[in-house]
Design a protein around this motif. Structure first.
Motif, PDB file in Angstrom:
ATOM      1  N   ALA A  23     -21.974  75.167 -15.589  1.00  0.00           N
ATOM      2  CA  ALA A  23     -22.759  75.829 -16.592  1.00  0.00           C
ATOM      3  C   ALA A  23     -23.619  74.340 -17.219  1.00  0.00           C
ATOM      4  O   ALA A  23     -25.372  74.762 -17.429  1.00  0.00           O
ATOM      5  N   ALA A  24     -23.793  73.170 -16.336  1.00  0.00           N
ATOM      6  CA  ALA A  24     -25.221  72.485 -16.358  1.00  0.00           C
ATOM      7  C   ALA A  24     -25.705  71.843 -15.096  1.00  0.00           C
ATOM      8  O   ALA A  24     -26.138  70.973 -14.928  1.00  0.00           O
ATOM      9  N   ARG A  25     -25.586  72.695 -14.155  1.00  0.00           N
ATOM     10  CA  ARG A  25     -26.371  72.694 -13.174  1.00  0.00           C
ATOM     11  C   ARG A  25     -27.121  74.027 -13.069  1.00  0.00           C
ATOM     12  O   ARG A  25     -27.265  75.184 -13.328  1.00  0.00           O
ATOM     13  N   ALA A  26     -28.380  73.394 -11.921  1.00  0.00           N
ATOM     14  CA  ALA A  26     -29.650  74.161 -11.871  1.00  0.00           C
ATOM     15  C   ALA A  26     -28.814  75.885 -11.110  1.00  0.00           C
ATOM     16  O   ALA A  26     -29.743  76.637 -10.962  1.00  0.00           O
ATOM     17  N   PRO A  27     -28.156  76.154 -10.342  1.00  0.00           N
ATOM     18  CA  PRO A  27     -28.026  77.149 -10.040  1.00  0.00           C
ATOM     19  C   PRO A  27     -27.152  78.552 -11.083  1.00  0.00           C
ATOM     20  O   PRO A  27     -27.290  79.194 -10.846  1.00  0.00           O
ATOM     21  N   PHE A  28     -26.379  78.206 -12.071  1.00  0.00           N
ATOM     22  CA  PHE A  28     -26.331  78.615 -13.547  1.00  0.00           C
ATOM     23  C   PHE A  28     -27.321  79.527 -13.734  1.00  0.00           C
ATOM     24  O   PHE A  28     -27.535  80.462 -13.989  1.00  0.00           O
ATOM     25  N   PHE A  29     -28.125  77.838 -14.086  1.00  0.00           N
ATOM     26  CA  PHE A  29     -29.205  78.506 -14.953  1.00  0.00           C
ATOM     27  C   PHE A  29     -30.046  80.217 -13.635  1.00  0.00           C
ATOM     28  O   PHE A  29     -30.990  81.025 -14.236  1.00  0.00           O
ATOM     29  N   LEU A  30     -30.700  79.761 -12.403  1.00  0.00           N
ATOM     30  CA  LEU A  30     -30.812  80.530 -11.353  1.00  0.00           C
ATOM     31  C   LEU A  30     -29.573  81.825 -11.046  1.00  0.00           C
ATOM     32  O   LEU A  30     -30.550  83.085 -11.406  1.00  0.00           O
ATOM     33  N   PHE A  31     -28.551  81.901 -11.594  1.00  0.00           N
ATOM     34  CA  PHE A  31     -28.450  83.356 -11.756  1.00  0.00           C
ATOM     35  C   PHE A  31     -28.177  83.784 -13.212  1.00  0.00           C
ATOM     36  O   PHE A  31     -28.453  84.941 -12.612  1.00  0.00           O
ATOM     37  N   CYS A  32     -28.381  83.290 -14.447  1.00  0.00           N
ATOM     38  CA  CYS A  32     -29.058  83.757 -15.509  1.00  0.00           C
ATOM     39  C   CYS A  32     -30.262  83.943 -15.124  1.00  0.00           C
ATOM     40  O   CYS A  32     -30.431  85.512 -15.778  1.00  0.00           O
ATOM     41  N   ILE A  33     -31.094  83.121 -14.737  1.00  0.00           N
ATOM     42  CA  ILE A  33     -32.453  84.582 -14.747  1.00  0.00           C
ATOM     43  C   ILE A  33     -32.767  85.026 -13.542  1.00  0.00           C
ATOM     44  O   ILE A  33     -32.590  86.261 -13.380  1.00  0.00           O
ATOM     45  N   VAL A  34     -32.041  85.348 -12.209  1.00  0.00           N
ATOM     46  CA  VAL A  34     -31.903  86.844 -11.772  1.00  0.00           C
ATOM     47  C   VAL A  34     -30.978  87.630 -12.102  1.00  0.00           C
ATOM     48  O   VAL A  34     -31.439  89.487 -12.151  1.00  0.00           O
ATOM     49  N   ILE A  55     -27.614  94.008 -22.294  1.00  0.00           N
ATOM     50  CA  ILE A  55     -28.407  92.711 -22.074  1.00  0.00           C
ATOM     51  C   ILE A  55     -27.731  91.717 -24.082  1.00  0.00           C
ATOM     52  O   ILE A  55     -27.264  90.469 -23.243  1.00  0.00           O
ATOM     53  N   ASN A  56     -27.379  92.766 -24.549  1.00  0.00           N
ATOM     54  CA  ASN A  56     -27.304  92.200 -25.728  1.00  0.00           C
ATOM     55  C   ASN A  56     -25.403  91.380 -25.353  1.00  0.00           C
ATOM     56  O   ASN A  56     -25.122  90.610 -26.350  1.00  0.00           O
ATOM     57  N   THR A  57     -25.266  92.448 -25.003  1.00  0.00           N
ATOM     58  CA  THR A  57     -23.228  92.044 -24.939  1.00  0.00           C
ATOM     59  C   THR A  57     -22.614  91.403 -24.062  1.00  0.00           C
ATOM     60  O   THR A  57     -22.101  90.581 -23.999  1.00  0.00           O
ATOM     61  N   THR A  58     -23.867  91.247 -22.975  1.00  0.00           N
ATOM     62  CA  THR A  58     -22.917  90.763 -21.435  1.00  0.00           C
ATOM     63  C   THR A  58     -23.824  89.621 -21.966  1.00  0.00           C
ATOM     64  O   THR A  58     -23.271  88.354 -22.115  1.00  0.00           O
ATOM     65  N   THR A  59     -24.890  88.620 -23.088  1.00  0.00           N
ATOM     66  CA  THR A  59     -25.343  87.480 -23.457  1.00  0.00           C
ATOM     67  C   THR A  59     -24.498  86.910 -24.607  1.00  0.00           C
ATOM     68  O   THR A  59     -24.300  85.844 -24.547  1.00  0.00           O
ATOM     69  N   THR A  60     -24.149  87.533 -25.248  1.00  0.00           N
ATOM     70  CA  THR A  60     -22.977  87.348 -26.380  1.00  0.00           C
ATOM     71  C   THR A  60     -21.805  87.078 -25.913  1.00  0.00           C
ATOM     72  O   THR A  60     -20.507  85.911 -25.875  1.00  0.00           O
ATOM     73  N   ILE A  61     -20.982  87.722 -24.144  1.00  0.00           N
ATOM     74  CA  ILE A  61     -19.589  87.117 -24.040  1.00  0.00           C
ATOM     75  C   ILE A  61     -19.979  85.714 -23.477  1.00  0.00           C
ATOM     76  O   ILE A  61     -19.075  85.069 -23.237  1.00  0.00           O
ATOM     77  N   ILE A  62     -21.206  86.259 -22.211  1.00  0.00           N
ATOM     78  CA  ILE A  62     -21.266  84.591 -22.008  1.00  0.00           C
ATOM     79  C   ILE A  62     -21.206  83.833 -23.036  1.00  0.00           C
ATOM     80  O   ILE A  62     -20.442  82.863 -22.341  1.00  0.00           O
ATOM     81  N   THR A  63     -22.123  83.510 -23.998  1.00  0.00           N
ATOM     82  CA  THR A  63     -22.050  82.553 -24.646  1.00  0.00           C
ATOM     83  C   THR A  63     -20.532  82.518 -25.885  1.00  0.00           C
ATOM     84  O   THR A  63     -20.084  80.847 -25.327  1.00  0.00           O
ATOM     85  N   PHE A  64     -20.245  83.429 -25.848  1.00  0.00           N
ATOM     86  CA  PHE A  64     -18.912  83.135 -26.496  1.00  0.00           C
ATOM     87  C   PHE A  64     -17.915  82.478 -25.946  1.00  0.00           C
ATOM     88  O   PHE A  64     -16.851  81.312 -26.291  1.00  0.00           O
ATOM     89  N   LEU A  65     -17.883  82.312 -24.178  1.00  0.00           N
ATOM     90  CA  LEU A  65     -17.335  81.505 -23.826  1.00  0.00           C
ATOM     91  C   LEU A  65     -17.290  80.429 -23.169  1.00  0.00           C
ATOM     92  O   LEU A  65     -16.196  79.729 -23.320  1.00  0.00           O
ATOM     93  N   LEU A  66     -18.924  80.278 -22.537  1.00  0.00           N
ATOM     94  CA  LEU A  66     -19.409  79.001 -22.637  1.00  0.00           C
ATOM     95  C   LEU A  66     -18.751  78.386 -23.913  1.00  0.00           C
ATOM     96  O   LEU A  66     -18.153  76.851 -23.918  1.00  0.00           O
ATOM     97  N   VAL A  67     -18.959  79.154 -25.389  1.00  0.00           N
ATOM     98  CA  VAL A  67     -18.956  77.574 -26.706  1.00  0.00           C
ATOM     99  C   VAL A  67     -17.671  77.403 -26.312  1.00  0.00           C
ATOM    100  O   VAL A  67     -17.382  75.875 -26.366  1.00  0.00           O
ATOM    101  N   ALA A  68     -16.694  77.855 -25.944  1.00  0.00           N
ATOM    102  CA  ALA A  68     -15.605  78.266 -25.745  1.00  0.00           C
ATOM    103  C   ALA A  68     -14.707  76.903 -24.669  1.00  0.00           C
ATOM    104  O   ALA A  68     -14.278  75.795 -25.682  1.00  0.00           O
ATOM    105  N   LEU A  69     -14.963  76.712 -24.104  1.00  0.00           N
ATOM    106  CA  LEU A  69     -14.761  75.973 -22.926  1.00  0.00           C
ATOM    107  C   LEU A  69     -15.716  74.630 -23.101  1.00  0.00           C
ATOM    108  O   LEU A  69     -15.184  73.203 -22.590  1.00  0.00           O
ATOM    109  N   LEU A  70     -16.721  74.468 -23.772  1.00  0.00           N
ATOM    110  CA  LEU A  70     -17.736  73.599 -23.619  1.00  0.00           C
ATOM    111  C   LEU A  70     -17.275  73.086 -25.014  1.00  0.00           C
ATOM    112  O   LEU A  70     -16.954  70.995 -24.764  1.00  0.00           O
ATOM    113  N   GLN A  71     -16.481  73.379 -26.099  1.00  0.00           N
ATOM    114  CA  GLN A  71     -16.207  72.646 -27.167  1.00  0.00           C
ATOM    115  C   GLN A  71     -14.870  72.090 -26.094  1.00  0.00           C
ATOM    116  O   GLN A  71     -14.754  71.103 -26.777  1.00  0.00           O
TER     117      GLN A  71
END
Length: 127
Positions: A23-34, A55-71
């Protein structure tokens, strides 16, 4: 002490570390843009409510999972840093004790005790 730190990493911890690195790399950011670029034109053939819900559901799910993993990753990094600081403080306190014994300096011994109390080393030793 450093030897007390377990080097065993659970499968979830290993997964969380890899996900954090990804998630900290440019390819993940590019995936989000795509993802947004693919979603945006779908407004032409989807009802507006459905379009927004996607888009609201997708971003909410991705954010929820990433917060748990990053925590998880951040908590383990904090614990590792604390172990290192405790080892440095303990080594410094031991050095101060050795020097205080050799020189007979009561002031240095008091400072050593103050250091041990300040960083909570006396609690670590009794635990």
């Amino acid at each position: 002490m450093p030897l007390d730190v377990s080097h065993k990493v659970s499968p979830f911890d290993h997964f969380a570390t890899r996900a954090s690195q990804l998630a900290a790399r440019a390819p993940f950011f590019l995936f989000c843009i795509v993802l947004v670029l693919v979603w945006a034109p779908s407004v032409l053939f989807l009802p507006l409510d459905t379009w927004q819900l996607i888009i609201n559901t997708t971003t909410t799910i991705i954010t929820f999972l990433l917060v748990a993993l990053l925590q998880n990753t951040q908590s383990r990094n904090d614990a590792a840093t604390q172990h290192k600081l405790n080892a440095v403080a303990s080594g410094l306190a031991d050095l101060m004790e050795h020097v205080a014994k050799d020189s007979g300096s009561h002031d240095l011994d008091e400072r050593r005790k103050e250091l041990r109390r300040a960083v909570g080393l006396e609690r670590d030793e009794s635990a």
